[in-house]
Design an enzyme around this catalytic site. Sequence first.
Site, PDB file in Angstrom:
ATOM      1  N   GLY A 175       0.784  -1.221   0.000  1.00 22.86           N
ATOM      2  CA  GLY A 175       0.000   0.000   0.000  1.00 22.86           C
ATOM      3  C   GLY A 175       0.814   1.269   0.000  1.00 22.86           C
ATOM      4  O   GLY A 175       1.997   1.282  -0.332  1.00 22.86           O
ATOM      5  N   LYS A 176       0.146   2.360   0.404  1.00 24.19           N
ATOM      6  CA  LYS A 176       0.738   3.681   0.281  1.00 24.19           C
ATOM      7  C   LYS A 176       0.835   4.366   1.633  1.00 24.19           C
ATOM      8  O   LYS A 176       0.949   3.712   2.663  1.00 24.19           O
ATOM      9  CB  LYS A 176      -0.074   4.491  -0.729  1.00 24.19           C
ATOM     10  CG  LYS A 176      -0.045   3.875  -2.132  1.00 24.19           C
ATOM     11  CD  LYS A 176      -0.382   4.876  -3.189  1.00 24.19           C
ATOM     12  CE  LYS A 176      -0.155   4.304  -4.582  1.00 24.19           C
ATOM     13  NZ  LYS A 176      -0.204   5.367  -5.606  1.00 24.19           N
ATOM     14  N   ILE A 177       0.791   5.690   1.623  1.00 26.66           N
ATOM     15  CA  ILE A 177       1.053   6.445   2.834  1.00 26.66           C
ATOM     16  C   ILE A 177      -0.218   6.630   3.662  1.00 26.66           C
ATOM     17  O   ILE A 177      -1.323   6.773   3.118  1.00 26.66           O
ATOM     18  CB  ILE A 177       1.671   7.814   2.489  1.00 26.66           C
ATOM     19  CG1 ILE A 177       2.208   8.507   3.745  1.00 26.66           C
ATOM     20  CG2 ILE A 177       0.674   8.704   1.737  1.00 26.66           C
ATOM     21  CD1 ILE A 177       3.102   9.695   3.445  1.00 26.66           C
ATOM     22  N   THR A 178      -0.053   6.628   4.979  1.00 21.85           N
ATOM     23  CA  THR A 178      -1.158   6.924   5.882  1.00 21.85           C
ATOM     24  C   THR A 178      -0.601   7.574   7.138  1.00 21.85           C
ATOM     25  O   THR A 178       0.596   7.790   7.277  1.00 21.85           O
ATOM     26  CB  THR A 178      -1.974   5.666   6.209  1.00 21.85           C
ATOM     27  OG1 THR A 178      -3.199   6.054   6.864  1.00 21.85           O
ATOM     28  CG2 THR A 178      -1.202   4.709   7.097  1.00 21.85           C
ATOM     29  N   TRP A 179      -1.509   7.900   8.053  1.00 21.82           N
ATOM     30  CA  TRP A 179      -1.127   8.498   9.337  1.00 21.82           C
ATOM     31  C   TRP A 179      -1.648   7.622  10.463  1.00 21.82           C
ATOM     32  O   TRP A 179      -2.724   7.021  10.355  1.00 21.82           O
ATOM     33  CB  TRP A 179      -1.734   9.898   9.465  1.00 21.82           C
ATOM     34  CG  TRP A 179      -1.582  10.507  10.833  1.00 21.82           C
ATOM     35  CD1 TRP A 179      -0.495  11.180  11.317  1.00 21.82           C
ATOM     36  CD2 TRP A 179      -2.534  10.489  11.901  1.00 21.82           C
ATOM     37  NE1 TRP A 179      -0.713  11.575  12.616  1.00 21.82           N
ATOM     38  CE2 TRP A 179      -1.966  11.171  12.998  1.00 21.82           C
ATOM     39  CE3 TRP A 179      -3.819   9.961  12.035  1.00 21.82           C
ATOM     40  CZ2 TRP A 179      -2.635  11.334  14.217  1.00 21.82           C
ATOM     41  CZ3 TRP A 179      -4.483  10.118  13.242  1.00 21.82           C
ATOM     42  CH2 TRP A 179      -3.888  10.809  14.314  1.00 21.82           C
TER      43      TRP A 179
ATOM     44  N   ALA B  39      -8.321   1.834   7.559  1.00 18.77           N
ATOM     45  CA  ALA B  39      -7.363   1.443   6.529  1.00 18.77           C
ATOM     46  C   ALA B  39      -6.731   0.113   6.911  1.00 18.77           C
ATOM     47  O   ALA B  39      -6.605  -0.218   8.090  1.00 18.77           O
ATOM     48  CB  ALA B  39      -6.281   2.511   6.379  1.00 18.77           C
TER      49      ALA B  39
ATOM     50  N   PHE C  72      -4.538  -3.115  10.664  1.00 22.76           N
ATOM     51  CA  PHE C  72      -5.598  -2.134  10.412  1.00 22.76           C
ATOM     52  C   PHE C  72      -5.450  -0.931  11.325  1.00 22.76           C
ATOM     53  O   PHE C  72      -4.789  -0.975  12.367  1.00 22.76           O
ATOM     54  CB  PHE C  72      -6.972  -2.770  10.632  1.00 22.76           C
ATOM     55  CG  PHE C  72      -7.264  -3.142  12.063  1.00 22.76           C
ATOM     56  CD1 PHE C  72      -7.779  -2.209  12.959  1.00 22.76           C
ATOM     57  CD2 PHE C  72      -7.016  -4.423  12.526  1.00 22.76           C
ATOM     58  CE1 PHE C  72      -8.040  -2.543  14.277  1.00 22.76           C
ATOM     59  CE2 PHE C  72      -7.273  -4.774  13.851  1.00 22.76           C
ATOM     60  CZ  PHE C  72      -7.783  -3.826  14.727  1.00 22.76           C
TER      61      PHE C  72
ATOM     62  N   CYS D 282      -3.543   7.014   1.485  1.00 19.48           N
ATOM     63  CA  CYS D 282      -3.632   5.767   0.709  1.00 19.48           C
ATOM     64  C   CYS D 282      -3.548   6.018  -0.788  1.00 19.48           C
ATOM     65  O   CYS D 282      -3.926   5.160  -1.594  1.00 19.48           O
ATOM     66  CB  CYS D 282      -4.918   5.002   1.047  1.00 19.48           C
ATOM     67  SG  CYS D 282      -5.059   4.575   2.793  1.00 19.48           S
TER      68      CYS D 282
END
Length: 278
Positions: free
Chosen positions: A75-79, A184, A198, A215
């Site tokens: 996946g990608k970027i998250t916080w 997410a 998650f 995301c």
Amino acid sequence: MSEFQFVRLGFGPDSVEYQEAWDEQRRVHAARFADELPDTCLLLEHLPVYTAGRRTEDSERPLDGTPVVDVDRGGKITWHGPGQLVGYPIQKLPRPVDVVAHVRRLEEALIRTCAEFGLETSRVEGRSGVWVLGDPVQERPALGGLTLDLDPRTQDDEFDARFNGPEYAPSNAGQRREDRKIAAIGIRVAKGVTMHGFALNVNPDNTWFDKIIPCGIRDAGVTSLSYELGREVTIADVLPVAERHLREVLENAELKPRVVETAAEQTVEQPEDEKATA
């Protein structure tokens, strides 16, 4: 049916720094692979941190140089941060591993958790995770005085919502009546054992997401249980409910290996070290 244990690592003033939790994941992962531990789910809150999966693009990271931890999940970027319940299920799965089935089980447990608080959530085709669905496109308010078919987020490859203030901010997706992600999911499977997991938004400050393209999704946003329900919901409220539904789904799942088609069907088996995200 498989035994499942939960370990609460830290919440509130005892929130866990990301590297510390990542190290603990790897320790538990190694022990689970060696059958020294049963399937284990680590539950916690993190101190504020941005993490980037392997598919994250430079254009999705913070513009102001805010540090980002690059991790080995899909996946990608998250916080991650206060007000967000994070779970890392470390579970041994039959090989060849069915990554998608594992993600769907996590989604199901979180959908059930939200439902118990009175919030209907859903999946979105092609976008993993748990979502609150928005209004039909034709019924949503226009952005910037334009009709939605001219939404620059989808029509202009060079448009960057992070330069355009609250009007396009991911945290304001509810006001725009768009689809918005409440949980997410990003995982890794190594040696047949899962890692990562998650993040369920309970009552965080969602403006943290406005520094990034969460995301990698530009035409939707984020939300939380508290925002959607219009009342304060806390981690302490959600923790036992989420734990119960995770146990029901994960412990009682009939685990099956992924079906691998034959070469005659022109399908190549996926590598053992697999990744998925939401």
